[in-house]
Design a protein around this motif. Structure first.
Motif, PDB file in Angstrom:
ATOM      1  N   THR A  10     -13.566  59.802  12.071  1.00 22.79           N
ATOM      2  CA  THR A  10     -12.926  58.983  11.045  1.00 22.79           C
ATOM      3  C   THR A  10     -13.939  57.996  10.501  1.00 22.79           C
ATOM      4  N   VAL A  11     -14.014  57.886   9.184  1.00 23.89           N
ATOM      5  CA  VAL A  11     -14.867  56.905   8.514  1.00 23.89           C
ATOM      6  C   VAL A  11     -13.985  55.744   8.074  1.00 23.89           C
ATOM      7  N   ARG A  12     -14.375  54.524   8.439  1.00 23.99           N
ATOM      8  CA  ARG A  12     -13.610  53.329   8.086  1.00 23.99           C
ATOM      9  C   ARG A  12     -14.076  52.791   6.735  1.00 23.99           C
ATOM     10  N   GLY A  13     -13.147  52.584   5.815  1.00 22.78           N
ATOM     11  CA  GLY A  13     -13.476  52.072   4.485  1.00 22.78           C
ATOM     12  C   GLY A  13     -13.453  50.563   4.410  1.00 22.78           C
ATOM     13  N   PRO A  14     -13.879  49.981   3.282  1.00 27.56           N
ATOM     14  CA  PRO A  14     -13.937  48.526   3.138  1.00 27.56           C
ATOM     15  C   PRO A  14     -12.562  47.880   3.004  1.00 27.56           C
ATOM     16  N   ARG A  15     -11.556  48.653   2.582  1.00 28.29           N
ATOM     17  CA  ARG A  15     -10.208  48.094   2.438  1.00 28.29           C
ATOM     18  C   ARG A  15      -9.369  48.399   3.671  1.00 28.29           C
ATOM     19  N   ARG A  16      -8.410  47.540   3.951  1.00 23.92           N
ATOM     20  CA  ARG A  16      -7.535  47.717   5.102  1.00 23.92           C
ATOM     21  C   ARG A  16      -6.809  49.062   5.007  1.00 23.92           C
ATOM     22  N   GLY A  17      -6.885  49.846   6.072  1.00 18.07           N
ATOM     23  CA  GLY A  17      -6.206  51.128   6.100  1.00 18.07           C
ATOM     24  C   GLY A  17      -6.916  52.243   5.370  1.00 18.07           C
TER      25      GLY A  17
END
Length: 263
Positions: free
Chosen positions: A98-105
Motif C-alpha cells: 500500500t502506498v500512502r498519499g498526502p491526503r487523509r485516507g
C-alpha cells in the motif's frame, strides 16, 4: 563508509540484485519496504501509477506490506515489467503493498517486486527508532510519546509487539505523518494461544491510555482484533491474505466444511 542515504534511513540498504529475492523470508503484513525502484510498482487495478503516487514515491519511496497473497511470476497486465535489476533465474515474487498519499485516507494498492526492495522493517523493530526522530517530535505526538508505556504493558504478557499504521510508517520512514490526535495501532505477535483473561486485562490497560489504541493479535493463520477476542464472542473475524474468515478459534481456525484452515 556509510553514505547520506544510509544515515537517513538508519543503516545500510540490502543489496539489490539477482540474489536479493533469495536472501531470507518474504515480508509479512505491516512490514515497511524501502523501494530501490518505485517505478516498478504495479497498481492492482492495472494501468500506470497515478501522478500523486509517483510524486510521493520520488521523495519517500516507502510502502507498507498489505495482507494479501504474494504473486509469483509477472502480473497479468504487465507484458514488460519495469525492473531495477537484470532478470533473475527464478520467478519474481511480487509483494502486495500500500502506498500512502498526502491526503487523509489516500491509499494505492499495488504489487512490488521483491528484487527491487532495498530495506525492510518489521513492526517490532520500529520502537527503537523513536530516538531518530527530529528533536521535539515525540513531545508533539502523544501516540509517539506513549510507546515506552505500551512496551511495558505488553511486556507483562510476554508478547512481541510493534506499532503499525501512521505511527509505524513515521518511525520507519522518518516522514512526519502523525499528529496530536493520531491513534496508535499495534500488532501483537501471538503464535501460541493467548487466554481470554490475559487479552481482557491487556485491552483494559491499553484503553486507559490517553490516545485511542487498536491492537491486533497476529497468529500463524492471520490476525484478530484484541478487543474482539477479549469480548469472547461465539465467532471471530480472522483477517487472512485470502480475506476475512469467520472462525471460533484464531489459533485453530476451521472453515465451513470443518477442515482446518492452512496457510
Amino acid at each position: 563508509m556509510r553514505n547520506a542515504i544510509d544515515e537517513q534511513h538508519g543503516g545500510p540498504r540490502r543489496l539489490v540484485g539477482p540474489l536479493a529475492a533469495l536472501d531470507g523470508r518474504l515480508p509479512g503484513p505491516h512490514d515497511l519496504l524501502l523501494m530501490q525502484c518505485p517505478s516498478s510498482l504495479r497498481p492492482l487495478g492495472g494501468g500506470e501509477l497515478p501522478g500523486w503516487a509517483r510524486a510521493v514515491l520520488r521523495v519517500h519511496p516507502w510502502v507498507t506490506v498489505a495482507r494479501a497473497p504474494t504473486v509469483v511470476g509477472s502480473p497479468v497486465d504487465t507484458l514488460h515489467p519495469v525492473r531495477c535489476t537484470r532478470d533473475v533465474a527464478s520467478p519474481e515474487h511480487w509483494i502486495p503493498v500500500t502506498v500512502r498519499g498526502p491526503r487523509r485516507g489516500q491509499l494505492l494498492h499495488a504489487l512490488a517486486p521483491w528484487a527491487a526492495v532495498a530495506r525492510t522493517f518489521r513492526p517490532e523493530q520500529l520502537p527503537a527508532r523513536r530516538a531518530l526522530l527530529v528533536p521535539g517530535r515525540v513531545a508533539e505526538v502523544p501516540a509517539l510519546a506513549l510507546l515506552p508505556t505500551v512496551g511495558e504493558l505488553v511486556a507483562d504478557h510476554r508478547l512481541t509487539w510493534g506499532p503499525i499504521g501512521a505511527v509505524g510508517y513515521e518511525l520507519g520512514s522518518g516522514v512526519p505523518v502523525t499528529g496530536p490526535l493520531s491513534p496508535l495501532r499495534l500488532v501483537l505477535r501471538a503464535p501460541q494461544p493467548v487466554s481470554r483473561r490475559d487479552a481482557l486485562q491487556l485491552r483494559r490497560a491499553l484503553s486507559r491510555l490517553r490516545v485511542p489504541v487498536q491492537a491486533e493479535l497476529e497468529t500463524r493463520h492471520g490476525a484478530v482484533l484484541l478487543a474482539e477476542y477479549a469480548a469472547a464472542p461465539l465467532t471471530l473475524t480472522l483477517l487472512t491474505p485470502q480475506g476475512p474468515q469467520e472462525v471460533h478459534d484464531p489459533w485453530f481456525p476451521r472453515g465451513p466444511s470443518g477442515r482446518t484452515i492452512t496457510r
